[in-house]
Design a protein around this motif. Structure first.
Motif, PDB file in Angstrom:
ATOM      1  N   PHE A 171     -20.465 -70.886 -39.374  1.00 37.87           N
ATOM      2  CA  PHE A 171     -20.851 -70.870 -37.359  1.00 37.87           C
ATOM      3  C   PHE A 171     -19.853 -71.690 -36.542  1.00 37.87           C
ATOM      4  N   ALA A 172     -19.570 -72.929 -37.178  1.00 40.08           N
ATOM      5  CA  ALA A 172     -19.400 -74.125 -36.768  1.00 40.08           C
ATOM      6  C   ALA A 172     -17.384 -73.486 -36.219  1.00 40.08           C
ATOM      7  N   LYS A 173     -17.305 -73.145 -37.176  1.00 40.64           N
ATOM      8  CA  LYS A 173     -15.733 -72.482 -36.990  1.00 40.64           C
ATOM      9  C   LYS A 173     -15.733 -70.978 -35.860  1.00 40.64           C
ATOM     10  N   LYS A 174     -16.898 -69.992 -35.866  1.00 39.89           N
ATOM     11  CA  LYS A 174     -16.404 -68.980 -35.168  1.00 39.89           C
ATOM     12  C   LYS A 174     -16.992 -70.001 -33.498  1.00 39.89           C
ATOM     13  N   PHE A 175     -17.603 -70.477 -33.639  1.00 42.79           N
ATOM     14  CA  PHE A 175     -18.113 -70.606 -32.202  1.00 42.79           C
ATOM     15  C   PHE A 175     -17.425 -72.209 -31.379  1.00 42.79           C
ATOM     16  N   GLY A 176     -16.401 -72.945 -32.607  1.00 44.06           N
ATOM     17  CA  GLY A 176     -15.644 -73.859 -31.677  1.00 44.06           C
ATOM     18  C   GLY A 176     -16.564 -75.061 -31.851  1.00 44.06           C
ATOM     19  N   PHE A 177     -16.917 -75.355 -33.465  1.00 40.38           N
ATOM     20  CA  PHE A 177     -17.914 -76.623 -33.213  1.00 40.38           C
ATOM     21  C   PHE A 177     -17.305 -77.626 -34.938  1.00 40.38           C
ATOM     22  N   TYR A 178     -16.240 -77.243 -34.914  1.00 37.47           N
ATOM     23  CA  TYR A 178     -14.703 -78.367 -35.674  1.00 37.47           C
ATOM     24  C   TYR A 178     -13.749 -77.859 -35.870  1.00 37.47           C
ATOM     25  N   GLY A 179     -13.800 -78.515 -34.362  1.00 35.55           N
ATOM     26  CA  GLY A 179     -12.492 -79.468 -34.109  1.00 35.55           C
ATOM     27  C   GLY A 179     -11.581 -78.202 -33.539  1.00 35.55           C
ATOM     28  N   LYS A 180     -10.756 -79.314 -33.132  1.00 32.88           N
ATOM     29  CA  LYS A 180      -9.776 -78.313 -32.757  1.00 32.88           C
ATOM     30  C   LYS A 180      -8.120 -78.562 -34.585  1.00 32.88           C
ATOM     31  N   THR A 181      -8.028 -78.930 -34.537  1.00 34.17           N
ATOM     32  CA  THR A 181      -6.730 -79.298 -35.719  1.00 34.17           C
ATOM     33  C   THR A 181      -7.232 -79.086 -37.688  1.00 34.17           C
ATOM     34  N   LEU A 215     -11.054 -81.291 -41.219  1.00 32.99           N
ATOM     35  CA  LEU A 215     -11.017 -82.229 -42.377  1.00 32.99           C
ATOM     36  C   LEU A 215     -12.161 -83.645 -42.604  1.00 32.99           C
ATOM     37  N   ARG A 216     -11.666 -83.909 -41.365  1.00 37.44           N
ATOM     38  CA  ARG A 216     -12.995 -84.913 -41.127  1.00 37.44           C
ATOM     39  C   ARG A 216     -14.400 -84.764 -40.689  1.00 37.44           C
ATOM     40  N   VAL A 217     -14.869 -84.222 -40.416  1.00 36.51           N
ATOM     41  CA  VAL A 217     -15.871 -83.307 -40.621  1.00 36.51           C
ATOM     42  C   VAL A 217     -16.393 -83.013 -41.486  1.00 36.51           C
ATOM     43  N   ASP A 218     -15.543 -82.008 -42.473  1.00 32.03           N
ATOM     44  CA  ASP A 218     -15.934 -82.127 -43.960  1.00 32.03           C
ATOM     45  C   ASP A 218     -16.667 -83.152 -44.654  1.00 32.03           C
ATOM     46  N   ASP A 273     -12.854 -85.083 -28.113  1.00 36.92           N
ATOM     47  CA  ASP A 273     -13.661 -85.690 -26.944  1.00 36.92           C
ATOM     48  C   ASP A 273     -14.780 -84.597 -26.836  1.00 36.92           C
ATOM     49  N   SER A 274     -15.900 -83.738 -27.844  1.00 38.38           N
ATOM     50  CA  SER A 274     -16.842 -83.425 -27.867  1.00 38.38           C
ATOM     51  C   SER A 274     -17.308 -82.766 -29.407  1.00 38.38           C
TER      52      SER A 274
END
Length: 207
Positions: A74-84, A89-92, A152-153
């Motif tokens: 869901f993070a990837k689908k809805f834009g909550f997994y960063g931009k790069t 990698l940092r999120v994980d 920044d989000s």
């Protein structure tokens, strides 16, 4: 009828960061609460899960398990997994670091009596809470002390650590005093309108 149907206990536990993400994304979902009595006394409760554990979900009619897999999707689908890819990698990394701390909370929550619980709480205050808050603080400062782990989000990493820190603060109300970037993250997550409303209306649980 919502496409997302979540199944979990009436606690925060390993389901809360999924709930926070879905609330922030303004995604409707249905949740079936599984009671302790049902889980331990009704054999059908575990049979309904993919792997004999919760949380799990149905998404568009198909069943899926594993909390971080669900949240990452869901993070990837809805834009909550960063931009790069590096953001991802940092999120994980942050989530896995948070998981390294979780056994401390489990031992405290499941302590056999109040005296043992107090011992676990004091040990966390003296050792694991400041150590892990130090790790999180360092990662936040590395991102410019914005109060976000990436960019920044708000991201999935912020939701994940917000939930863990909520319990840390329940154990040690002064835990964030030496960690201004974590306090900023805490405030940033609570400032998301949908999350602010959700936090105001949810039932409090110890973990």
């Amino acid at each position: 009828m919502a496409d997302i149907k979540l199944f979990y206990f009436p606690i925060r536990g390993r389901g809360e960061f999924i709930r926070l993400l879905l609330k922030a994304a303004n995604q409707p979902y249905d949740e079936t609460i599984i009671s302790r009595e049902s889980w331990f006394n009704d054999p059908e409760a575990k049979k309904a899960t993919p792997y004999g554990q919760v949380p799990y979900m149905f998404y568009k009619g198909k069943r899926y398990g594993q909390s971080k897999a669900i949240a990452t999707f869901f993070a990837k689908k809805f834009g909550f997994y960063g931009k790069t890819p590096e953001d991802g990698l940092r999120v994980d990394e942050v989530m896995q670091l948070g998981d390294d701390f979780r056994p401390n909370l489990r031992d405290w929550f499941l302590a056999k009596d109040e005296a043992t619980k107090a011992e676990f709480a004091q040990k966390m205050k003296d050792e694991s809470i400041p150590r892990y808050l130090g790790y999180f603080e360092e990662l936040l400062v590395d991102n410019g002390a914005t109060g976000f782990f990436v960019g920044d989000s708000v991201s999935l990493a912020d939701f994940f650590i917000f939930d863990i820190v909520e319990t840390m603060v329940a154990v040690d109300s002064e835990a964030l005093g030496a960690f201004p970037s974590i306090q900023k993250l805490f405030d940033n997550v609570k400032a998301v309108p949908a999350i602010r409303d959700y936090l105001a209306s949810r039932n409090p649980t110890p973990i």
